[in-house]
Design a protein around this motif. Sequence first.
Motif, mmCIF file in Angstrom:
data_model
loop_
_atom_site.group_PDB
_atom_site.id
_atom_site.type_symbol
_atom_site.label_atom_id
_atom_site.label_comp_id
_atom_site.label_asym_id
_atom_site.label_seq_id
_atom_site.Cartn_x
_atom_site.Cartn_y
_atom_site.Cartn_z
ATOM 1 N N SER A 72 -3.862 13.006 7.976
ATOM 2 C CA SER A 72 -4.666 12.396 6.930
ATOM 3 C C SER A 72 -3.773 11.435 6.151
ATOM 4 N N ARG A 90 -7.702 0.223 -5.369
ATOM 5 C CA ARG A 90 -8.634 0.935 -4.493
ATOM 6 C C ARG A 90 -7.871 2.004 -3.710
ATOM 7 N N SER A 91 -8.497 3.164 -3.534
ATOM 8 C CA SER A 91 -7.868 4.215 -2.737
ATOM 9 C C SER A 91 -8.860 4.705 -1.692
ATOM 10 N N GLU A 92 -8.311 5.189 -0.600
ATOM 11 C CA GLU A 92 -9.129 5.710 0.487
ATOM 12 C C GLU A 92 -8.296 6.685 1.306
ATOM 13 N N VAL A 93 -8.999 7.494 2.078
ATOM 14 C CA VAL A 93 -8.323 8.433 2.972
ATOM 15 C C VAL A 93 -8.753 8.104 4.393
ATOM 16 N N LEU A 94 -7.769 7.904 5.257
ATOM 17 C CA LEU A 94 -8.019 7.605 6.657
ATOM 18 C C LEU A 94 -7.524 8.774 7.508
ATOM 19 N N GLN A 96 -3.185 4.146 -1.318
ATOM 20 C CA GLN A 96 -3.392 3.572 -2.645
ATOM 21 C C GLN A 96 -3.089 2.085 -2.520
ATOM 22 N N ARG A 97 -4.147 1.267 -2.541
ATOM 23 C CA ARG A 97 -4.028 -0.176 -2.326
ATOM 24 C C ARG A 97 -3.515 -0.866 -3.584
ATOM 25 N N THR A 132 -9.293 4.081 14.493
ATOM 26 C CA THR A 132 -9.130 3.824 13.068
ATOM 27 C C THR A 132 -8.886 2.323 12.878
ATOM 28 N N GLU A 183 -9.272 0.457 10.444
ATOM 29 C CA GLU A 183 -8.678 0.109 9.146
ATOM 30 C C GLU A 183 -7.159 0.015 9.217
ATOM 31 N N ALA A 230 -3.649 9.106 2.909
ATOM 32 C CA ALA A 230 -4.220 8.678 1.637
ATOM 33 C C ALA A 230 -3.553 7.362 1.270
ATOM 34 N N THR A 247 0.857 -1.178 0.000
ATOM 35 C CA THR A 247 0.000 0.000 0.000
ATOM 36 C C THR A 247 0.893 1.229 0.000
#
Length: 155
Positions: free
Chosen positions: A78, A87-91, A82-83, A120, A122, A80, A65
């Motif tokens: 924050s 897939r991408s997400e912001v934690l 990128q898997r 968190t 995730e 960000a 990742t």
Amino acid sequence: MTGRSGRRDRIAALLVCLSMVAVLTGCDDGYPRDDLDIARPTASGGAPAVVAQLNRMNADSLTTTRWEFALDEPCELSLAAQRPDGRSEVLKLELLHSDIQVKGNVGGPVHAVQVDFSGTPELTDQHLFEAERWTDAVEYATNLQDLQRLCAAQR
């Protein structure tokens, strides 16, 4: 008798010299000198410099990742992600309530940095950073801890 005494004195002096050489050359604990040069960006640039350093280090991380950090608030990071599957997400990571750990020899000769924070889920058991050199993992964790210290100082 003075022959033996003089010989003992020379042997003792030689042993002292050898001991001094061993002490002077053994101060690095086996680490190469360049491994000990850890950049400390907090002295001049504060939190933005630390985040920039973490992002530079993320580029060389062995994790699958890819992470990019931004400081949203003084105490919130924050992340960000990128898997590998695209897939991408912001934690969001609240710095003051995070437990930063360096894990040695995970999956072979790789050292990792893991952040545990109950807010968190995730991030549970995820490595934010992986490197072959232990000192790189320690530098990364230290930078995260510097962010925590800067955050605590602002409260």
